[in-house]
Design an enzyme around this catalytic site. Sequence first.
Site, mmCIF file in Angstrom:
data_model
loop_
_atom_site.group_PDB
_atom_site.id
_atom_site.type_symbol
_atom_site.label_atom_id
_atom_site.label_comp_id
_atom_site.label_asym_id
_atom_site.label_seq_id
_atom_site.Cartn_x
_atom_site.Cartn_y
_atom_site.Cartn_z
ATOM 1 N N GLU A 34 -49.109 -11.205 -55.831
ATOM 2 C CA GLU A 34 -50.372 -12.001 -55.170
ATOM 3 C C GLU A 34 -50.190 -13.315 -55.844
ATOM 4 O OE1 GLU A 34 -52.399 -10.911 -53.122
ATOM 5 O OE2 GLU A 34 -52.069 -8.638 -53.152
ATOM 6 N N GLU A 63 -49.679 -26.636 -54.444
ATOM 7 C CA GLU A 63 -50.880 -26.170 -55.225
ATOM 8 C C GLU A 63 -51.039 -26.914 -56.579
ATOM 9 O OE1 GLU A 63 -50.872 -22.297 -57.158
ATOM 10 O OE2 GLU A 63 -52.571 -21.895 -56.572
ATOM 11 N N GLY A 99 -49.781 -14.248 -59.997
ATOM 12 C CA GLY A 99 -49.710 -15.605 -60.625
ATOM 13 C C GLY A 99 -49.131 -16.603 -59.953
ATOM 14 N N CYS A 154 -57.301 -19.096 -57.020
ATOM 15 C CA CYS A 154 -56.227 -19.089 -55.997
ATOM 16 C C CYS A 154 -56.755 -19.393 -54.499
ATOM 17 C CB CYS A 154 -55.506 -17.737 -55.930
ATOM 18 S SG CYS A 154 -56.737 -16.199 -55.787
ATOM 19 N N LYS A 183 -50.231 -6.207 -69.332
ATOM 20 C CA LYS A 183 -49.938 -7.361 -70.044
ATOM 21 C C LYS A 183 -50.703 -8.687 -69.461
ATOM 22 C CE LYS A 183 -47.034 -11.725 -70.128
ATOM 23 N NZ LYS A 183 -48.146 -12.361 -70.610
HETATM 24 P P1 NAP Z 1 -48.114 -17.480 -64.120
HETATM 25 O O1 NAP Z 1 -47.813 -18.459 -64.951
HETATM 26 O O2 NAP Z 1 -47.286 -17.133 -62.973
HETATM 27 O O3 NAP Z 1 -48.399 -16.052 -64.932
HETATM 28 C C1 NAP Z 1 -49.009 -15.121 -64.419
HETATM 29 C C2 NAP Z 1 -48.757 -13.819 -65.482
HETATM 30 O O4 NAP Z 1 -47.389 -13.437 -65.424
HETATM 31 C C3 NAP Z 1 -48.750 -14.273 -66.750
HETATM 32 O O5 NAP Z 1 -49.289 -12.900 -67.642
HETATM 33 C C4 NAP Z 1 -47.742 -14.566 -67.364
HETATM 34 O O6 NAP Z 1 -47.553 -14.476 -68.777
HETATM 35 C C5 NAP Z 1 -46.620 -13.700 -66.874
HETATM 36 N N1 NAP Z 1 -45.420 -13.967 -66.328
HETATM 37 C C6 NAP Z 1 -45.268 -15.420 -65.782
HETATM 38 N N2 NAP Z 1 -43.756 -15.346 -65.404
HETATM 39 C C7 NAP Z 1 -43.335 -14.296 -65.383
HETATM 40 C C8 NAP Z 1 -42.192 -13.633 -65.346
HETATM 41 N N3 NAP Z 1 -40.893 -14.439 -64.924
HETATM 42 N N4 NAP Z 1 -41.911 -12.328 -65.753
HETATM 43 C C9 NAP Z 1 -43.038 -11.555 -65.981
HETATM 44 N N5 NAP Z 1 -44.155 -12.099 -66.268
HETATM 45 C C10 NAP Z 1 -44.363 -13.155 -66.010
HETATM 46 O O7 NAP Z 1 -49.474 -17.847 -63.335
HETATM 47 P P2 NAP Z 1 -51.179 -18.338 -63.941
HETATM 48 O O8 NAP Z 1 -50.702 -19.871 -64.372
HETATM 49 O O9 NAP Z 1 -51.444 -17.262 -65.098
HETATM 50 O O10 NAP Z 1 -52.057 -18.193 -62.800
HETATM 51 C C11 NAP Z 1 -51.925 -19.153 -61.774
HETATM 52 C C12 NAP Z 1 -51.525 -18.775 -60.298
HETATM 53 O O11 NAP Z 1 -51.923 -17.522 -60.176
HETATM 54 C C13 NAP Z 1 -51.835 -19.756 -59.563
HETATM 55 O O12 NAP Z 1 -50.713 -20.068 -58.661
HETATM 56 C C14 NAP Z 1 -52.881 -18.920 -58.703
HETATM 57 O O13 NAP Z 1 -52.926 -19.187 -57.243
HETATM 58 C C15 NAP Z 1 -52.413 -17.600 -58.649
HETATM 59 N N6 NAP Z 1 -53.549 -16.493 -58.429
HETATM 60 C C16 NAP Z 1 -53.238 -15.761 -57.099
HETATM 61 C C17 NAP Z 1 -54.276 -14.878 -56.898
HETATM 62 C C18 NAP Z 1 -54.270 -14.095 -55.522
HETATM 63 O O14 NAP Z 1 -54.581 -13.225 -55.725
HETATM 64 N N7 NAP Z 1 -53.200 -14.571 -54.850
HETATM 65 C C19 NAP Z 1 -55.286 -14.906 -57.788
HETATM 66 C C20 NAP Z 1 -55.352 -15.499 -59.093
HETATM 67 C C21 NAP Z 1 -54.288 -16.481 -59.307
HETATM 68 P P3 NAP Z 1 -47.928 -15.622 -69.780
HETATM 69 O O15 NAP Z 1 -49.432 -15.915 -69.692
HETATM 70 O O16 NAP Z 1 -47.641 -14.990 -71.163
HETATM 71 O O17 NAP Z 1 -47.024 -16.878 -69.407
#
Ligand code: NAP
Length: 496
Positions: free
Chosen positions: A248, A382, A226, A282, A173
């Site tokens: 992550e 963040e 995420g 990130c 997904k």
């Molecule tokens: P996000 O809102 O948490 O979403 C990430 C993914 O998870 C998306 O596909 C989202 O779907 C899905 N999702 C969200 N809530 C969910 C839940 N409760 N159950 C199942 N799936 C869920 O994050 P984002 O805004 O896309 O990305 C930004 C974040 O990612 C930042 O905090 C960044 O630091 C972090 N990040 C971390 C790393 C690492 O390796 N540590 C690398 C890159 C990014 P939808 O898009 O359909 O909402």
Amino acid sequence: MKTYGLFIDGKWIPSKTGKIFETKSPGTGEVLAMFPQGTKDDVIKAIDAAEKAFPKWKKHPAPKRGEIIFKAASIMREKKDELGSTVSQEMGKIIAEGKGDVQESIDFLEYIAGEGRRLLGETTPSELQNKFCMTVRQPIGVVGCITPWNFPTAIPCWKLGAALISGNTVIFKPASLTPLCAAELIEIFDEAGLPAGVLNFVTGSASTVGNEIVENPRVKAISFTGGVSAGVDVYTRAAKYLKSVEVELGGKNPQIIMDDANTNLAIEGVLFGAFGSQGQRCTATSRLIVHEKVYAEVIDNLVKRTNVLKIGDPLDPTVNVGPVASEDQLKTVLNYINIGVKEGARLICGGKRLTGGIYDKGFFVQPTIFEAKHGMRITKEEIFGPVLSVMKVKNYEEAVKIANDVEYGLSSSIYTKDVNLAFRAIEDFETGITYINAPTIGAEVHLPFGGIKNTGNGGREAGTTAIDEFTEIKTVFIDYSNILQKAQIEESSRNM
Ligand code: NAP
């Protein structure tokens, strides 16, 4: 305008409901493609296909699985420019970084394809005679990969490549902001010859598609990247089924500049770390901690160099900073700028949404710098945007204390010419990744990637550790003594 389907059991099919959503360019507002709003039933159909494909894929020799992945990397290399443009258009990072995203995907797929000839276990002596001990790796089964939008090709490739080489079948997904990049990846894997059902792609919301992947007990492992709140939610809900879960999550990454540093190099580093990809990495540098002796010089040069960054169309190769990825991102960034001002941080650069001309069509915000005091929200939370907090310190001890005083622990950096201090920093920083005389960004695919504290639950993607989350270890004992040998039982009682 192309309308994509879901990719299930080797075919592009519509969702039963017929509901669709658009993916748009954050720079121009242009609709790039349409995608199905997947449902619980669609995920179940994908799981059925993945379960059916698993026994054969598991038996397919790992080096042969590697050949398919290697082919996908070769196709991607041919399509690098095209796919790089899609990344820039759909996510907003500048074209050099869009192509960099794709290059990272190619590098990882090539690296992990070779893992098909390793997938190493261990051998070790037995405590008994004529007995052989070893471990072998086995795939887990159907695994779920849920990815964010900020590296729309690289993060999916890290997960898909490692899951597939290990012999798992996958439900993928992508983030709802970047399904087009993900769909182009699926087309490449399909063209490379992945058998039907091995990789299944379901677009749609976190609450429907994401939820079913996490909650369905037939999905045995979850690899999630995420934000922290989503990661905790996924981790907690999957725990009910004792799934293997890797999350992550976010970062609040510091760069320290010491008084002996090459300050020009350090400023170049922070510009790249803080404003590359509009601060939406990130590992982005969101805190700059500067020794008081070089503070005035650093601030002066940093502001001068930030003010001349060109902001605009991410496909224009002369542009340094593109739009942030969505309207929500824009609101979050502007909200944090407001919070910074209200907290009494001194806004010394940027701080505004850009308007007029091309800017009206997209989500453009100026690279922003605050002189801040440690403890303010902008120094702890963040933001995930082009906002940098700079703090002045008296010495290394104070710098490292501030660097560590956040909930996250992903990346850290120090600029110094003192080798002793550099080695102390490697020990002292509470992060999974540390850079010396380089910015907080710049992962290489053959090294482990991940963080500590609230950045994750301890796993590492990429490098030799990439397959750990996607394999089970089986321990094997082979007794060729022709007698019943009993471990731990003393010789005198062995007559039973
Ligand atoms: P996000 O809102 O948490 O979403 C990430 C993914 O998870 C998306 O596909 C989202 O779907 C899905 N999702 C969200 N809530 C969910 C839940 N409760 N159950 C199942 N799936 C869920 O994050 P984002 O805004 O896309 O990305 C930004 C974040 O990612 C930042 O905090 C960044 O630091 C972090 N990040 C971390 C790393 C690492 O390796 N540590 C690398 C890159 C990014 P939808 O898009 O359909 O909402």
